[in-house]
Design an enzyme around this catalytic site. Structure first.
Site, PDB file in Angstrom:
ATOM      1  N   CYS A 183       0.835  -1.011  -0.039  1.00  0.00           N
ATOM      2  CA  CYS A 183       0.003   0.120   0.107  1.00  0.00           C
ATOM      3  C   CYS A 183       0.946   1.136  -0.005  1.00  0.00           C
ATOM      4  CB  CYS A 183      -1.162   0.066   1.375  1.00  0.00           C
ATOM      5  SG  CYS A 183      -2.357   0.942   0.904  1.00  0.00           S
TER       6      CYS A 183
ATOM      7  N   HIS B 230      -3.571  -5.743   2.217  1.00  0.00           N
ATOM      8  CA  HIS B 230      -3.359  -5.877   3.631  1.00  0.00           C
ATOM      9  C   HIS B 230      -3.894  -6.876   4.004  1.00  0.00           C
ATOM     10  CE1 HIS B 230      -1.894  -1.642   4.246  1.00  0.00           C
ATOM     11  NE2 HIS B 230      -2.715  -1.070   3.527  1.00  0.00           N
TER      12      HIS B 230
END
Ligand code: GLN
Length: 251
Positions: A98, A199
């Protein structure tokens, strides 16, 4: 035959870049090594870290964060960008999640228009289209570009990432948003590194990908092929199947 195998993981900015369970990726890598009697040392590298630690590592991991932390990290990492690029271009394996993934590119434009300069290592850029646009949040399923398997994760990002021609996506979006919510790409593969919005954390949810990374790190380190002994992944697979079921995706 190599008797005592080991890998060293450099964990970049654990105190700043570590959201939505990214720490779990380190725990997972370490445990899956240890269960196979592969020594695994984790070096936590925070702001001001010594470059030699990065060079000594067999694998680099960096998790996600919000814009504020990304700014602090970008300022520090920028000083080391040339060396990091050299290592990556020479084949140093790594996983960047990310906010870390976004930093690998040319730039990241925040919702208010402020631009965080990227490291310029990978041909991509990221833009947040503005305060009133929606964040991409939720469970994701992608088809891995490496193995064609379904990988599961959880995304939460405002930035939309666009890939240049020299990089391949990490996977194809089956459910969720991925890089930009439009072109069905998720993440990147460049040399031996992987960037992803997943994630969750990604590795405990996808043990097959974790093992791929361990094998890659060993092969790069020792310059020979490895076959990892299989582990019992029943619990991990139950979790995967449950998320896939919620997304109405067949695994
Ligand atoms: N700040 C970035 C975004 O919102 C990254 C978020 C994250 O790492 N979860 O796009």
């Amino acid at each position: 035959m190599i008797k005592k195998k080991s890998i060293t993981i450099a964990w970049l900015y654990p105190d700043l870049m570590n959201t939505y369970g990214d720490r779990g990726n380190i725990i997972c890598l370490k445990k899956r090594c240890e269960w196979r009697k592969i020594r695994c040392e984790v070096k936590e590298l925070n702001v001001g870290f010594d470059l030699s630690e990065l060079k000594k590592a067999d694998f680099i991991f960096m998790g996600g964060a919000q814009d504020r932390q990304q700014k602090i990290v970008s300022a520090d990492l920028f000083k080391k960008a040339k060396e990091l690029k050299k290592l990556i271009d020479a084949g140093k394996p790594g996983l960047y999640i990310c906010g870390a993934y976004q930093l690998l590119g040319e730039y990241y434009k925040e919702a208010d228009g402020t631009t965080i300069k990227g490291l310029g290592i990978v041909d991509l850029y990221t833009e947040n289209p503005g305060m009133n646009t929606k964040r991409f949040i939720g469970n994701v399923a992608i088809r891995s570009s490496i193995t064609e398997e379904i990988l599961i994760g959880f995304e939460n990002h405002g930035g939309r990432t666009y890939l240049g021609k020299s990089v391949n996506p990490f996977g194809k979006v089956i459910a969720g948003y991925g890089n930009n919510g439009k072109d069905k790409t998720e993440g990147i593969i460049y040399k031996n590194i992987f960037g992803s919005y997943l994630h969750g954390p990604i590795l405990p949810k996808n043990p097959q990908f974790t093992d791929y990374l361990i094998r890659l790190s060993l092969e790069e380190k020792y310059g020979t092929k490895f076959k990892l002994e299989p582990l019992n992944d029943n619990i991990e697979n139950l979790a995967r199947v449950e998320i896939a079921r919620r997304l109405k995706v067949k695994v």
